[in-house]
Scaffold this motif. Sequence first.
Motif, PDB file in Angstrom:
ATOM      1  N   HIS A  92       8.934  -4.041  -5.195  1.00 26.75           N
ATOM      2  CA  HIS A  92       9.029  -5.494  -4.983  1.00 26.75           C
ATOM      3  C   HIS A  92       8.169  -6.006  -3.824  1.00 26.75           C
ATOM      4  N   SER A  93       7.340  -5.149  -3.219  1.00 32.98           N
ATOM      5  CA  SER A  93       6.476  -5.627  -2.142  1.00 32.98           C
ATOM      6  C   SER A  93       5.350  -6.478  -2.731  1.00 32.98           C
ATOM      7  N   LEU A  94       4.762  -7.291  -1.889  1.00 29.53           N
ATOM      8  CA  LEU A  94       3.748  -8.246  -2.336  1.00 29.53           C
ATOM      9  C   LEU A  94       2.352  -7.776  -1.951  1.00 29.53           C
ATOM     10  N   LYS A  95       1.401  -8.044  -2.845  1.00 33.29           N
ATOM     11  CA  LYS A  95       0.001  -7.675  -2.590  1.00 33.29           C
ATOM     12  C   LYS A  95      -0.632  -8.598  -1.545  1.00 33.29           C
ATOM     13  N   SER A  96      -0.174  -9.826  -1.499  1.00 33.55           N
ATOM     14  CA  SER A  96      -0.650 -10.786  -0.502  1.00 33.55           C
ATOM     15  C   SER A  96       0.388 -10.912   0.597  1.00 33.55           C
ATOM     16  N   LEU A  97      -0.053 -11.339   1.778  1.00 32.33           N
ATOM     17  CA  LEU A  97       0.871 -11.570   2.884  1.00 32.33           C
ATOM     18  C   LEU A  97       1.049 -13.068   3.090  1.00 32.33           C
ATOM     19  N   TYR A  98       2.277 -13.448   3.401  1.00 36.51           N
ATOM     20  CA  TYR A  98       2.610 -14.847   3.598  1.00 36.51           C
ATOM     21  C   TYR A  98       3.323 -15.020   4.930  1.00 36.51           C
ATOM     22  N   LEU A  99       3.036 -16.140   5.597  1.00 29.64           N
ATOM     23  CA  LEU A  99       3.733 -16.549   6.809  1.00 29.64           C
ATOM     24  C   LEU A  99       4.160 -17.996   6.639  1.00 29.64           C
ATOM     25  N   ARG A 100       5.184 -18.384   7.376  1.00 28.42           N
ATOM     26  CA  ARG A 100       5.536 -19.806   7.419  1.00 28.42           C
ATOM     27  C   ARG A 100       4.345 -20.563   7.999  1.00 28.42           C
ATOM     28  N   ASP A 101       4.196 -21.782   7.563  1.00 29.57           N
ATOM     29  CA  ASP A 101       3.053 -22.605   7.958  1.00 29.57           C
ATOM     30  C   ASP A 101       2.889 -22.660   9.483  1.00 29.57           C
ATOM     31  N   GLY A 102       3.973 -22.898  10.209  1.00 30.73           N
ATOM     32  CA  GLY A 102       3.889 -22.988  11.668  1.00 30.73           C
ATOM     33  C   GLY A 102       3.470 -21.677  12.311  1.00 30.73           C
ATOM     34  N   ALA A 103       3.999 -20.577  11.807  1.00 33.44           N
ATOM     35  CA  ALA A 103       3.634 -19.265  12.360  1.00 33.44           C
ATOM     36  C   ALA A 103       2.163 -18.971  12.085  1.00 33.44           C
ATOM     37  N   TYR A 104       1.694 -19.326  10.902  1.00 37.90           N
ATOM     38  CA  TYR A 104       0.296 -19.073  10.564  1.00 37.90           C
ATOM     39  C   TYR A 104      -0.638 -19.926  11.429  1.00 37.90           C
ATOM     40  N   GLU A 105      -0.254 -21.167  11.667  1.00 40.26           N
ATOM     41  CA  GLU A 105      -1.072 -22.029  12.537  1.00 40.26           C
ATOM     42  C   GLU A 105      -1.160 -21.447  13.948  1.00 40.26           C
ATOM     43  N   ARG A 106      -0.040 -20.930  14.467  1.00 36.81           N
ATOM     44  CA  ARG A 106      -0.058 -20.326  15.807  1.00 36.81           C
ATOM     45  C   ARG A 106      -0.896 -19.052  15.827  1.00 36.81           C
ATOM     46  N   LEU A 107      -0.854 -18.278  14.749  1.00 41.14           N
ATOM     47  CA  LEU A 107      -1.700 -17.082  14.660  1.00 41.14           C
ATOM     48  C   LEU A 107      -3.176 -17.474  14.697  1.00 41.14           C
ATOM     49  N   LYS A 108      -3.553 -18.496  13.943  1.00 41.46           N
ATOM     50  CA  LYS A 108      -4.950 -18.942  13.939  1.00 41.46           C
ATOM     51  C   LYS A 108      -5.366 -19.479  15.310  1.00 41.46           C
ATOM     52  N   GLN A 109      -4.460 -20.157  16.005  1.00 37.33           N
ATOM     53  CA  GLN A 109      -4.762 -20.627  17.361  1.00 37.33           C
ATOM     54  C   GLN A 109      -5.004 -19.439  18.285  1.00 37.33           C
ATOM     55  N   ALA A 110      -4.183 -18.413  18.166  1.00 36.71           N
ATOM     56  CA  ALA A 110      -4.351 -17.216  19.004  1.00 36.71           C
ATOM     57  C   ALA A 110      -5.681 -16.542  18.719  1.00 36.71           C
TER      58      ALA A 110
ATOM     59  N   TYR B 120      -0.317  -6.843   9.114  1.00 35.35           N
ATOM     60  CA  TYR B 120       0.263  -5.831   8.238  1.00 35.35           C
ATOM     61  C   TYR B 120       1.501  -6.321   7.501  1.00 35.35           C
ATOM     62  N   ASP B 121       2.179  -7.317   8.037  1.00 33.87           N
ATOM     63  CA  ASP B 121       3.457  -7.727   7.468  1.00 33.87           C
ATOM     64  C   ASP B 121       3.693  -9.193   7.768  1.00 33.87           C
ATOM     65  N   GLY B 122       4.455  -9.825   6.943  1.00 31.68           N
ATOM     66  CA  GLY B 122       4.849 -11.213   7.132  1.00 31.68           C
ATOM     67  C   GLY B 122       6.161 -11.409   6.403  1.00 31.68           C
ATOM     68  N   TYR B 123       6.215 -12.440   5.572  1.00 30.73           N
ATOM     69  CA  TYR B 123       7.395 -12.642   4.741  1.00 30.73           C
ATOM     70  C   TYR B 123       7.574 -11.417   3.855  1.00 30.73           C
ATOM     71  N   ARG B 124       8.808 -10.967   3.703  1.00 35.18           N
ATOM     72  CA  ARG B 124       9.084  -9.892   2.748  1.00 35.18           C
ATOM     73  C   ARG B 124      10.311 -10.256   1.931  1.00 35.18           C
ATOM     74  N   PRO B 125      10.252  -9.988   0.630  1.00 36.20           N
ATOM     75  CA  PRO B 125      11.405 -10.279  -0.222  1.00 36.20           C
ATOM     76  C   PRO B 125      12.635  -9.489   0.233  1.00 36.20           C
TER      77      PRO B 125
ATOM     78  N   LEU C 247       0.818  -1.217   0.000  1.00 36.60           N
ATOM     79  CA  LEU C 247       0.000   0.000   0.000  1.00 36.60           C
ATOM     80  C   LEU C 247       0.852   1.266   0.000  1.00 36.60           C
ATOM     81  N   GLN C 248       2.086   1.165   0.487  1.00 35.33           N
ATOM     82  CA  GLN C 248       3.017   2.293   0.459  1.00 35.33           C
ATOM     83  C   GLN C 248       3.815   2.347  -0.845  1.00 35.33           C
ATOM     84  N   HIS C 249       3.526   1.422  -1.748  1.00 38.08           N
ATOM     85  CA  HIS C 249       4.176   1.359  -3.069  1.00 38.08           C
ATOM     86  C   HIS C 249       5.682   1.133  -2.971  1.00 38.08           C
ATOM     87  N   ILE C 250       6.100   0.346  -2.009  1.00 40.24           N
ATOM     88  CA  ILE C 250       7.516  -0.003  -1.887  1.00 40.24           C
ATOM     89  C   ILE C 250       7.839  -1.017  -2.979  1.00 40.24           C
TER      90      ILE C 250
END
Length: 103
Positions: A53-71, A84-89, A48-51
């Motif tokens: 090589h930034s990505l339109k979608s956000l990605y997390l490692r599988d384990g981190a995403y599972e823990r986020l969903k548990q929370a 707002y942020d996850g994996y970034r190139p 959204l800040q037009h940086i």
Amino acid sequence: MQGKLFQPIDVLKATNRQQPPSMQENSEPLIRVGEDDARIFVKPIYYLQHIPHSLKSLYLRDGAYERLKQAVRLLPENYRVIVYDGYRPLQVQQFLFRSFRNK
């Protein structure tokens, strides 16, 4: 720790010369965040800040995403989470580093 708060920056720089943490691939897949949980909202702040090589979608490692969903499941039913942020190139990380360094 308390004593370090009042030391001059030059002293801290001289005494805090540690090696950066090493990166290690853990082979966990990256998962697109928010597609399978209505209580997780995505706001890709760098895109959204037009940086470059930034990505339109956000990605997390599988384990981190599972823990986020548990929370999220532990929250009261009417609560939501915004990610707002996850994996970034590497190019995005370098851009952010240079921007903060220049400020």
